[in-house]
Design an enzyme around this catalytic site. Structure first.
Site, PDB file in Angstrom:
ATOM      1  N   GLY A  11       0.831  -1.208   0.000  1.00  0.00           N
ATOM      2  CA  GLY A  11       0.000   0.000   0.000  1.00  0.00           C
ATOM      3  C   GLY A  11       0.864   1.257   0.000  1.00  0.00           C
ATOM      4  O   GLY A  11       1.894   1.291   0.652  1.00  0.00           O
ATOM      5  N   ARG A  72       1.193  -5.130  -6.039  1.00  0.00           N
ATOM      6  CA  ARG A  72       1.406  -6.398  -5.334  1.00  0.00           C
ATOM      7  C   ARG A  72       1.712  -7.434  -6.402  1.00  0.00           C
ATOM      8  O   ARG A  72       1.227  -7.334  -7.518  1.00  0.00           O
ATOM      9  CB  ARG A  72       0.168  -6.762  -4.525  1.00  0.00           C
ATOM     10  CG  ARG A  72      -0.140  -5.678  -3.489  1.00  0.00           C
ATOM     11  CD  ARG A  72      -1.291  -6.037  -2.590  1.00  0.00           C
ATOM     12  NE  ARG A  72      -1.872  -4.828  -2.012  1.00  0.00           N
ATOM     13  CZ  ARG A  72      -1.501  -4.275  -0.849  1.00  0.00           C
ATOM     14  NH1 ARG A  72      -0.550  -4.826  -0.125  1.00  0.00           N
ATOM     15  NH2 ARG A  72      -2.080  -3.187  -0.404  1.00  0.00           N
ATOM     16  N   ASP A 103       5.251  -5.055   5.990  1.00  0.00           N
ATOM     17  CA  ASP A 103       5.864  -6.325   6.421  1.00  0.00           C
ATOM     18  C   ASP A 103       5.977  -7.354   5.292  1.00  0.00           C
ATOM     19  O   ASP A 103       6.972  -8.080   5.211  1.00  0.00           O
ATOM     20  CB  ASP A 103       5.136  -6.915   7.638  1.00  0.00           C
ATOM     21  CG  ASP A 103       3.649  -7.090   7.411  1.00  0.00           C
ATOM     22  OD1 ASP A 103       3.132  -6.623   6.381  1.00  0.00           O
ATOM     23  OD2 ASP A 103       2.995  -7.703   8.281  1.00  0.00           O
ATOM     24  N   THR A 125       4.132   2.729   5.390  1.00  0.00           N
ATOM     25  CA  THR A 125       2.746   2.280   5.563  1.00  0.00           C
ATOM     26  C   THR A 125       2.039   3.220   6.530  1.00  0.00           C
ATOM     27  O   THR A 125       2.643   3.637   7.523  1.00  0.00           O
ATOM     28  CB  THR A 125       2.678   0.815   6.075  1.00  0.00           C
ATOM     29  OG1 THR A 125       1.361   0.542   6.531  1.00  0.00           O
ATOM     30  CG2 THR A 125       3.637   0.559   7.222  1.00  0.00           C
ATOM     31  N   ASP A 127      -0.414   2.564   8.452  1.00  0.00           N
ATOM     32  CA  ASP A 127      -1.014   1.885   9.614  1.00  0.00           C
ATOM     33  C   ASP A 127      -0.171   1.909  10.888  1.00  0.00           C
ATOM     34  O   ASP A 127      -0.674   1.603  11.953  1.00  0.00           O
ATOM     35  CB  ASP A 127      -1.294   0.414   9.270  1.00  0.00           C
ATOM     36  CG  ASP A 127      -2.437   0.261   8.290  1.00  0.00           C
ATOM     37  OD1 ASP A 127      -3.092   1.276   7.976  1.00  0.00           O
ATOM     38  OD2 ASP A 127      -2.683  -0.875   7.839  1.00  0.00           O
ATOM     39  N   ASP A 129       1.925  -0.290  11.685  1.00  0.00           N
ATOM     40  CA  ASP A 129       1.749  -1.654  12.194  1.00  0.00           C
ATOM     41  C   ASP A 129       3.044  -2.466  12.239  1.00  0.00           C
ATOM     42  O   ASP A 129       3.008  -3.692  12.239  1.00  0.00           O
ATOM     43  CB  ASP A 129       0.688  -2.391  11.348  1.00  0.00           C
ATOM     44  CG  ASP A 129       1.065  -2.461   9.874  1.00  0.00           C
ATOM     45  OD1 ASP A 129       2.054  -1.818   9.471  1.00  0.00           O
ATOM     46  OD2 ASP A 129       0.366  -3.161   9.125  1.00  0.00           O
ATOM     47  N   ARG A 171      -5.876  -2.784  10.293  1.00  0.00           N
ATOM     48  CA  ARG A 171      -6.441  -4.133  10.359  1.00  0.00           C
ATOM     49  C   ARG A 171      -6.122  -4.809  11.690  1.00  0.00           C
ATOM     50  O   ARG A 171      -7.006  -5.206  12.421  1.00  0.00           O
ATOM     51  CB  ARG A 171      -5.934  -4.992   9.198  1.00  0.00           C
ATOM     52  CG  ARG A 171      -6.749  -4.802   7.933  1.00  0.00           C
ATOM     53  CD  ARG A 171      -6.003  -5.297   6.726  1.00  0.00           C
ATOM     54  NE  ARG A 171      -4.854  -4.451   6.448  1.00  0.00           N
ATOM     55  CZ  ARG A 171      -3.952  -4.677   5.495  1.00  0.00           C
ATOM     56  NH1 ARG A 171      -4.052  -5.734   4.728  1.00  0.00           N
ATOM     57  NH2 ARG A 171      -2.952  -3.861   5.295  1.00  0.00           N
TER      58      ARG A 171
END
Ligand code: ATP
Length: 319
Positions: A11, A72, A103, A125, A127, A129, A171
């Site tokens: 992303g 992707r 990741d 990213t 996020d 995360d 997520r």
């Protein structure tokens, strides 16, 4: 090292361009040639590679998205695909590769390093995360985008005395909901990392109504997956109208904030230094405002960095 490559994968996030710029300029200053690989690992396998000059990266630090585009690639998940990728890099004389992504992209970079290409990962990213780093490139900009939307929603929900249930990205990691909830003055923050009590939420809303509160803001991370259900329960139990707003991909766009530009630039610089030192299979991060690097496998094994203290503060001051 004579030639290195840079790609963005997974992303997109605001600040990726600032990272690309830092990689290119740092490398060129050190007499290292740089090539840009379009569309992540997919473009790498297809040989979508062009030389990047100082000028190719001028006027991009302020732009969201990524000039290299991102994608992707399922082919890259296969050993054959990765061998092809390594062969393409060899043909172009690329000895080192900087991968800006999440990741999954890091896992790919690790496997590529096993095939003899020096790889360095930068956390791109929104996020936040990745547990090995305090912040990822794009997180701060995404928070500011969310806050801008929340401020506007508060105006209208106050006028109508409604509750706003705002679903934000995240997520498995609720950091966007946590930080934007805190900064936006949310009454409740609902995250994948924390169990949540619907009765308590409704009690808080009703108590607020008694005190003359005009609006209620409930931040929900996408990973919880229950925004509509929460809104319906609020309406059923409290009688207060509740509207769901999903911010979606808007959170990925926009001109990067100063914090993201500086972070991306510091990280891009470090990536090139690591390649010059002959390092491989490492990721760059930030801890206590110091740029760090660590082994990809070790970094990905670190599980959660959920900030319990911040959550407690948000809970304490929410009502
Ligand atoms: P984000 O989660 O922020 O979107 P990401 O880097 O985690 O970013 P992914 O779609 O998981 O996004 O990964 C990007 C690409 O990296 C994949 O399309 C694939 O080509 C490669 N990749 C992901 N996981 C692996 C893996 N286990 N082995 C090899 N390659 C992988």
């Amino acid at each position: 090292m004579k030639t290195i490559g840079v790609l963005t994968s997974g992303g997109d996030s605001p600040g990726m361009n600032a990272a690309i710029r830092a990689v290119v300029r740092t490398a060129l200053q050190n007499n290292i040639r740089v090539v840009g690989i379009q569309r992540g690992y997919s473009g790498l396998i297809n040989g979508e590679i062009t030389e990047l000059t100082r000028d190719s990266v001028s006027d991009i630090i302020q732009r969201g998205g990524t000039i290299l585009k991102t994608a992707r690639s399922n082919t890259f998940r296969t050993e054959e695909g990765r061998r092809r990728a390594a062969d393409v890099l060899k043909v172009f004389g690329v000895e080192g590769l900087v991968v800006v992504g999440g990741d999954g992209s890091f896992m790919g970079a690790k496997l590529l390093s096993d095939l003899g290409v020096a790889t360095i990962g930068l956390p791109g990213t929104i996020d936040n995360d990745l547990a090995y780093t305090d912040y990822t490139i794009g997180f701060d900009t995404a928070l500011n985008t969310v806050i801008d939307a929340v401020n506007k929603l508060k105006d209208t929900s106050s006028s109508h005395e409604r509750a706003s249930v705002v679903e934000v990205m995240g997520r498995n990691c609720g950091d966007i909901a946590l930080y934007s909830g805190l900064a936006g003055g949310a009454e409740s923050i609902i995250l994948p990392e924390k169990p949540f009590d619907m009765d308590e939420l409704c009690r808080g809303i009703l108590e607020g109504k008694m005190r003359g509160k005009l609006h209620n803001l409930i931040m929900v991370a996408e990973g919880v997956g229950k925004a509509e259900e929460i809104a319906k329960k609020i309406e059923d139990i409290t009688g207060i109208e509740a509207r769901v707003t999903k911010l979606g991909h808007i959170q990925r766009g926009g001109s990067p904030t100063v914090a993201d530009r500086v972070l991306a630039t510091r990280m891009g610089y470090r990536a090139v230094e690591l390649l010059r030192e002959g390092k491989s299979a490492r990721v760059v991060g930030i801890k206590n405002n110091k740029i760090i690097d660590l082994d990809i496998t070790e970094a990905l094994a670190i599980e959660s960095k959920f900030d319990e203290d911040l959550f407690k503060i948000a809970e304490t001051i929410s009502y």
